[in-house]
Design a protein around this motif. Sequence first.
Motif, PDB file in Angstrom:
ATOM      1  N   ASP A 240       0.824  -1.204   0.000  1.00 37.08           N
ATOM      2  CA  ASP A 240       0.000   0.000   0.000  1.00 37.08           C
ATOM      3  C   ASP A 240       0.862   1.260   0.000  1.00 37.08           C
ATOM      4  O   ASP A 240       2.019   1.244   0.428  1.00 37.08           O
ATOM      5  CB  ASP A 240      -0.909   0.036   1.223  1.00 37.08           C
ATOM      6  CG  ASP A 240      -2.054  -0.959   1.131  1.00 37.08           C
ATOM      7  OD1 ASP A 240      -2.223  -1.565   0.058  1.00 37.08           O
ATOM      8  OD2 ASP A 240      -2.769  -1.129   2.139  1.00 37.08           O
ATOM      9  N   ALA A 241       0.274   2.344  -0.469  1.00 37.60           N
ATOM     10  CA  ALA A 241       0.899   3.662  -0.387  1.00 37.60           C
ATOM     11  C   ALA A 241      -0.071   4.598   0.322  1.00 37.60           C
ATOM     12  O   ALA A 241      -1.290   4.551   0.077  1.00 37.60           O
ATOM     13  CB  ALA A 241       1.227   4.192  -1.776  1.00 37.60           C
ATOM     14  N   TYR A 242       0.462   5.435   1.201  1.00 38.54           N
ATOM     15  CA  TYR A 242      -0.344   6.394   1.947  1.00 38.54           C
ATOM     16  C   TYR A 242       0.203   7.800   1.749  1.00 38.54           C
ATOM     17  O   TYR A 242       1.421   8.001   1.684  1.00 38.54           O
ATOM     18  CB  TYR A 242      -0.339   6.062   3.438  1.00 38.54           C
ATOM     19  CG  TYR A 242      -1.123   4.821   3.801  1.00 38.54           C
ATOM     20  CD1 TYR A 242      -2.491   4.888   4.081  1.00 38.54           C
ATOM     21  CD2 TYR A 242      -0.506   3.576   3.852  1.00 38.54           C
ATOM     22  CE1 TYR A 242      -3.210   3.757   4.399  1.00 38.54           C
ATOM     23  CE2 TYR A 242      -1.224   2.431   4.177  1.00 38.54           C
ATOM     24  CZ  TYR A 242      -2.577   2.526   4.448  1.00 38.54           C
ATOM     25  OH  TYR A 242      -3.286   1.401   4.761  1.00 38.54           O
ATOM     26  N   LEU A 243      -0.697   8.761   1.644  1.00 41.81           N
ATOM     27  CA  LEU A 243      -0.326  10.169   1.542  1.00 41.81           C
ATOM     28  C   LEU A 243      -0.456  10.772   2.940  1.00 41.81           C
ATOM     29  O   LEU A 243      -1.556  10.923   3.465  1.00 41.81           O
ATOM     30  CB  LEU A 243      -1.254  10.885   0.556  1.00 41.81           C
ATOM     31  CG  LEU A 243      -0.874  12.319   0.177  1.00 41.81           C
ATOM     32  CD1 LEU A 243       0.463  12.333  -0.576  1.00 41.81           C
ATOM     33  CD2 LEU A 243      -1.970  12.953  -0.675  1.00 41.81           C
ATOM     34  N   VAL A 244       0.682  11.108   3.536  1.00 43.71           N
ATOM     35  CA  VAL A 244       0.728  11.470   4.959  1.00 43.71           C
ATOM     36  C   VAL A 244       1.176  12.917   5.120  1.00 43.71           C
ATOM     37  O   VAL A 244       2.176  13.330   4.521  1.00 43.71           O
ATOM     38  CB  VAL A 244       1.701  10.544   5.710  1.00 43.71           C
ATOM     39  CG1 VAL A 244       1.731  10.879   7.196  1.00 43.71           C
ATOM     40  CG2 VAL A 244       1.309   9.074   5.502  1.00 43.71           C
TER      41      VAL A 244
END
Length: 296
Positions: A240-244
């Motif tokens: 997964d990729a998350y925009l933090v």
Amino acid sequence: MNGHDGLTYVYAAAPDTRRLRAELVGVRGVSGAPVSLLGLLGESENERVPDGTPRTSGPKDAVAFVISRVAPHEFDERALKRRFEDLEWLEGVARAHNEVVQTIARHHTVLPLRLATVYQNDDRARRALVAQRPALAERIALLRGQSEFGVKLYVSSAAPSEGQRGEAVADSGDTAGLSPGKAYLRRRRAQHSAQESRYLHARQAAERIEALASRFTPHRVRHPAQRGALAGPDENVLNDAYLVPDERADAFRAALTTVTQDIDGVRIEVTGPWAPYSFAMPPPRRPDADGAGRAP
């Protein structure tokens, strides 16, 4: 190749600011070419007004392409069809492309564009920028002050730990007195049971990851699990990729790295911060004549 020769290679879109223009001086991109900003006329902070004096500032939503020049014999449409079969060449272009994007991402908002986005000249690139500007500005606003983090979950392919091995032996029962074939099948069932247990643990870990990450950001992109050499010795089951938000990055990393501490047979890998490749909008449809070459 001088500043006006060659095709226009576009790495990304970014806010058109004097600071970014200054920081790109000396930056080199694909084929070692100088990198610069291509903005819309009338919006650049560096553009001069009619009396010859520089603008003090441009519109708050001024957007520019990050560009350099590339040789037609390498990047026109016909050449790209051949070049994309050359993995060594492709790796070099990808590394140079990514280095430019990451250089900008260290201090500025950047919207990466896909590899080998090429236009016949600056005028064609500027027309594309005009057409895409509202969508680009909206996406840049979303990405401002945020970075991408990768979260991967792996199921161990190693032999069971001592505790797990004891459980497996207990499950398989005493193999003494069994024929070699029956003993083998019993051991295989025990190994399968241990692997199924690890998959169950991985599902539990994935649920924890999702619950924890949702406290920091609503923005997630689920990528296909990696296979083969990319995954290493263990099996990748979550990618997964998350925009933090940048101010919550340390807390995000610290929270997620503890997810698997009390779970056997799985491990988590948190990487970043990265430029937000996973959250760049899909590439626009290619116009009939504007793009000289475009990656498939």
